[in-house]
Design a protein around this motif. Structure first.
Motif, PDB file in Angstrom:
ATOM      1  N   GLN A  35      48.774  47.418  20.699  1.00 51.86           N
ATOM      2  CA  GLN A  35      48.969  47.571  22.140  1.00 51.86           C
ATOM      3  C   GLN A  35      50.455  47.548  22.502  1.00 51.86           C
ATOM      4  OE1 GLN A  35      46.740  48.207  24.544  1.00 51.86           O
ATOM      5  NE2 GLN A  35      45.021  48.249  23.113  1.00 51.86           N
ATOM      6  N   PHE A  36      51.204  46.675  21.836  1.00 52.21           N
ATOM      7  CA  PHE A  36      52.635  46.595  22.116  1.00 52.21           C
ATOM      8  C   PHE A  36      53.333  47.901  21.741  1.00 52.21           C
ATOM      9  CE2 PHE A  36      57.040  45.759  21.079  1.00 52.21           C
ATOM     10  CZ  PHE A  36      57.468  44.968  22.135  1.00 52.21           C
ATOM     11  N   LEU A  37      53.053  48.427  20.563  1.00 48.07           N
ATOM     12  CA  LEU A  37      53.708  49.657  20.121  1.00 48.07           C
ATOM     13  C   LEU A  37      53.298  50.843  20.988  1.00 48.07           C
ATOM     14  CD1 LEU A  37      53.577  49.306  16.232  1.00 48.07           C
ATOM     15  CD2 LEU A  37      55.520  48.890  17.764  1.00 48.07           C
ATOM     16  N   ALA A  38      52.053  50.873  21.432  1.00 47.52           N
ATOM     17  CA  ALA A  38      51.615  51.946  22.328  1.00 47.52           C
ATOM     18  C   ALA A  38      52.361  51.874  23.655  1.00 47.52           C
ATOM     19  CB  ALA A  38      50.106  51.861  22.551  1.00 47.52           C
ATOM     20  N   ALA A  39      52.515  50.669  24.182  1.00 46.38           N
ATOM     21  CA  ALA A  39      53.237  50.502  25.429  1.00 46.38           C
ATOM     22  C   ALA A  39      54.715  50.847  25.259  1.00 46.38           C
ATOM     23  CB  ALA A  39      53.090  49.063  25.932  1.00 46.38           C
ATOM     24  N   LEU A  40      55.290  50.478  24.119  1.00 50.95           N
ATOM     25  CA  LEU A  40      56.683  50.804  23.843  1.00 50.95           C
ATOM     26  C   LEU A  40      56.882  52.314  23.773  1.00 50.95           C
ATOM     27  CD1 LEU A  40      59.586  50.127  23.041  1.00 50.95           C
ATOM     28  CD2 LEU A  40      58.779  49.820  20.673  1.00 50.95           C
ATOM     29  N   ARG A  41      55.983  53.006  23.091  1.00 49.60           N
ATOM     30  CA  ARG A  41      56.114  54.457  22.963  1.00 49.60           C
ATOM     31  C   ARG A  41      56.020  55.144  24.321  1.00 49.60           C
ATOM     32  NH1 ARG A  41      52.268  58.696  19.552  1.00 49.60           N
ATOM     33  NH2 ARG A  41      53.716  60.449  19.659  1.00 49.60           N
ATOM     34  N   GLU A  42      55.061  54.729  25.133  1.00 49.53           N
ATOM     35  CA  GLU A  42      54.892  55.343  26.454  1.00 49.53           C
ATOM     36  C   GLU A  42      56.107  55.087  27.339  1.00 49.53           C
ATOM     37  OE1 GLU A  42      51.969  54.896  30.337  1.00 49.53           O
ATOM     38  OE2 GLU A  42      51.126  54.605  28.337  1.00 49.53           O
ATOM     39  N   SER A  43      56.582  53.845  27.349  1.00 45.64           N
ATOM     40  CA  SER A  43      57.742  53.505  28.176  1.00 45.64           C
ATOM     41  C   SER A  43      59.005  54.206  27.696  1.00 45.64           C
ATOM     42  CB  SER A  43      57.953  51.986  28.182  1.00 45.64           C
ATOM     43  OG  SER A  43      56.869  51.327  28.783  1.00 45.64           O
ATOM     44  N   ALA A  44      59.159  54.332  26.376  1.00 47.34           N
ATOM     45  CA  ALA A  44      60.333  55.001  25.825  1.00 47.34           C
ATOM     46  C   ALA A  44      60.357  56.468  26.228  1.00 47.34           C
ATOM     47  CB  ALA A  44      60.356  54.863  24.309  1.00 47.34           C
ATOM     48  N   LEU A  45      59.200  57.114  26.213  1.00 54.34           N
ATOM     49  CA  LEU A  45      59.127  58.514  26.634  1.00 54.34           C
ATOM     50  C   LEU A  45      59.422  58.644  28.121  1.00 54.34           C
ATOM     51  CD1 LEU A  45      55.953  59.682  24.661  1.00 54.34           C
ATOM     52  CD2 LEU A  45      58.319  60.432  24.281  1.00 54.34           C
ATOM     53  N   THR A  46      58.871  57.733  28.916  1.00 52.14           N
ATOM     54  CA  THR A  46      59.068  57.790  30.372  1.00 52.14           C
ATOM     55  C   THR A  46      60.522  57.566  30.747  1.00 52.14           C
ATOM     56  OG1 THR A  46      56.812  57.004  30.758  1.00 52.14           O
ATOM     57  CG2 THR A  46      58.387  56.760  32.574  1.00 52.14           C
ATOM     58  N   GLN A  47      61.163  56.604  30.118  1.00 57.31           N
ATOM     59  CA  GLN A  47      62.536  56.225  30.473  1.00 57.31           C
ATOM     60  C   GLN A  47      63.588  56.975  29.673  1.00 57.31           C
ATOM     61  OE1 GLN A  47      63.052  54.462  33.068  1.00 57.31           O
ATOM     62  NE2 GLN A  47      60.933  53.774  33.375  1.00 57.31           N
ATOM     63  N   ARG A  48      63.179  57.820  28.737  1.00 57.21           N
ATOM     64  CA  ARG A  48      64.098  58.584  27.893  1.00 57.21           C
ATOM     65  C   ARG A  48      64.989  57.643  27.073  1.00 57.21           C
ATOM     66  NH1 ARG A  48      67.607  61.391  31.308  1.00 57.21           N
ATOM     67  NH2 ARG A  48      68.284  62.659  29.529  1.00 57.21           N
ATOM     68  N   VAL A  49      64.323  56.805  26.317  1.00 58.41           N
ATOM     69  CA  VAL A  49      64.994  55.867  25.412  1.00 58.41           C
ATOM     70  C   VAL A  49      64.517  56.159  23.990  1.00 58.41           C
ATOM     71  CG1 VAL A  49      65.323  53.453  24.767  1.00 58.41           C
ATOM     72  CG2 VAL A  49      65.188  54.088  27.187  1.00 58.41           C
ATOM     73  N   ALA A  50      65.447  56.386  23.081  1.00 57.92           N
ATOM     74  CA  ALA A  50      65.105  56.636  21.684  1.00 57.92           C
ATOM     75  C   ALA A  50      64.915  55.309  20.962  1.00 57.92           C
ATOM     76  CB  ALA A  50      66.194  57.451  21.006  1.00 57.92           C
ATOM     77  N   PRO A  67      69.441  54.365  25.049  1.00 60.63           N
ATOM     78  CA  PRO A  67      68.996  54.900  26.335  1.00 60.63           C
ATOM     79  C   PRO A  67      69.811  56.124  26.737  1.00 60.63           C
ATOM     80  CG  PRO A  67      70.474  53.058  26.700  1.00 60.63           C
ATOM     81  CD  PRO A  67      70.335  53.206  25.191  1.00 60.63           C
ATOM     82  N   ALA A  68      69.151  57.065  27.404  1.00 60.63           N
ATOM     83  CA  ALA A  68      69.862  58.249  27.898  1.00 60.63           C
ATOM     84  C   ALA A  68      70.725  57.916  29.099  1.00 60.63           C
ATOM     85  CB  ALA A  68      68.857  59.343  28.254  1.00 60.63           C
ATOM     86  N   SER A  69      70.368  56.866  29.840  1.00 63.27           N
ATOM     87  CA  SER A  69      71.160  56.419  30.983  1.00 63.27           C
ATOM     88  C   SER A  69      71.299  54.908  30.918  1.00 63.27           C
ATOM     89  CB  SER A  69      70.507  56.836  32.307  1.00 63.27           C
ATOM     90  OG  SER A  69      69.224  56.244  32.433  1.00 63.27           O
ATOM     91  N   ALA A  70      72.312  54.375  31.585  1.00 67.91           N
ATOM     92  CA  ALA A  70      72.594  52.944  31.490  1.00 67.91           C
ATOM     93  C   ALA A  70      71.453  52.088  32.035  1.00 67.91           C
ATOM     94  CB  ALA A  70      73.894  52.627  32.227  1.00 67.91           C
ATOM     95  N   ASP A  71      70.781  52.558  33.086  1.00 66.48           N
ATOM     96  CA  ASP A  71      69.726  51.744  33.681  1.00 66.48           C
ATOM     97  C   ASP A  71      68.375  51.912  32.988  1.00 66.48           C
ATOM     98  OD1 ASP A  71      69.267  54.309  34.511  1.00 66.48           O
ATOM     99  OD2 ASP A  71      69.083  53.849  36.640  1.00 66.48           O
ATOM    100  N   ALA A  72      68.268  52.881  32.072  1.00 69.63           N
ATOM    101  CA  ALA A  72      66.985  53.132  31.408  1.00 69.63           C
ATOM    102  C   ALA A  72      66.574  51.982  30.504  1.00 69.63           C
ATOM    103  CB  ALA A  72      67.050  54.434  30.612  1.00 69.63           C
ATOM    104  N   GLY A  79      59.539  46.956  32.232  1.00 68.49           N
ATOM    105  CA  GLY A  79      58.202  47.500  32.330  1.00 68.49           C
ATOM    106  C   GLY A  79      57.349  47.151  31.125  1.00 68.49           C
ATOM    107  N   LEU A  80      57.933  47.219  29.935  1.00 64.63           N
ATOM    108  CA  LEU A  80      57.219  46.877  28.713  1.00 64.63           C
ATOM    109  C   LEU A  80      56.795  45.416  28.718  1.00 64.63           C
ATOM    110  CD1 LEU A  80      56.315  47.434  25.760  1.00 64.63           C
ATOM    111  CD2 LEU A  80      58.676  46.915  25.074  1.00 64.63           C
ATOM    112  N   GLY A  81      57.734  44.531  29.092  1.00 62.04           N
ATOM    113  CA  GLY A  81      57.430  43.103  29.103  1.00 62.04           C
ATOM    114  C   GLY A  81      56.305  42.766  30.061  1.00 62.04           C
TER     115      GLY A  81
END
Length: 230
Positions: A35-50, A67-72, A79-81
């Motif tokens: 569940q954690f890795l699934a949430a991480l993957r979804e949030s990373a795609l949404t926020q554009r974080v590699a 992160p693609a941007s400083a606030d991402a 959001g993940l937490g």
């Protein structure tokens, strides 16, 4: 002393850590980890974080993120937490906070420091006595970098590409590095930087970061400033 604001830089890798509240477990079973890795993957795609590397331990998590941007970065981790914490509480019939305050992060210079940060994460199960070899721990990106599995969560970092000209060369080089592990002094340096948020890199890298942010990038010398003439 006031707590320093977190330093987040677009396009730079960050060594990130999340700890359980009062050192409590944040994963009870493998379903929690999935569940954690699934949430991480979804949030990373949404926020554009590699996501370059990760390891899940019973009471904490280490990640290597760009992160693609400083606030991402903050948006992803907050959001993940919240999302994972709420799901964990529902699954296990508990209430209250899961995490020990805000996440911790430090900026890492490309090149050797970035490679060290990846090894710091992926060798962690061996240092902790949880596995005889990095590839034996299933909840870690080491298996991906050794060519044993294909993990869609991972985006290779520049330090990985520099290990060789072919996948075989890179995987073999990574295997040798993980077998050796990092020197204890280097592990201590990265762990301390991660806890305190001080960037990891040489003087030129730190000076460049200092031009981008009013936040200090190095600890100030202890004691009172020396007076002129002394």
């Amino acid at each position: 002393m006031a707590r320093l604001p977190r330093l987040a830089v677009a396009g730079q890798a960050h060594l990130v850590s999340l700890y359980g509240h009062s050192a409590q477990a944040v994963f009870v079973d493998d379903e929690d980890r999935r569940q954690f890795l699934a949430a991480l993957r979804e949030s990373a795609l949404t926020q554009r974080v590699a996501v370059h590397a990760y390891v899940l331990l019973d009471d904490h998590v280490h990640l290597l993120l760009t992160p693609a941007s400083a606030d991402a970065l903050g948006a992803l981790m907050q959001g993940l937490g919240r999302r994972y914490g709420a799901g964990f509480n529902r699954r296990h019939g508990r209430r209250g906070t899961l995490w020990a305050g805000r996440f911790r992060a430090t900026v890492v210079q490309p090149g050797a420091p970035l490679l060290d940060a990846m090894l710091f994460i992926e060798h962690h199960p061996v240092r902790s006595g949880l596995a005889a070899a990095a590839q034996d721990h299933p909840w870690c990106s080491a298996r991906h970098h050794l060519g044993l599995v294909r993990d869609p969560l991972i985006t290779e970092c520049s330090a990985w590409w520099a290990l060789g000209n072919t996948p075989f060369e890179r995987e073999a080089a990574c295997g040798r590095l993980l077998a050796d592990g990092l020197a204890p002094a280097r592990v201590a340096t990265l762990a301390d930087a991660g806890r305190k948020g001080w960037p990891v890199g040489d003087a030129g890298f730190l000076n460049a970061l200092a031009q981008q942010s009013p936040r200090p990038v190095q600890p100030r010398p202890r004691g009172r400033p020396r007076k002129a003439g002394r």
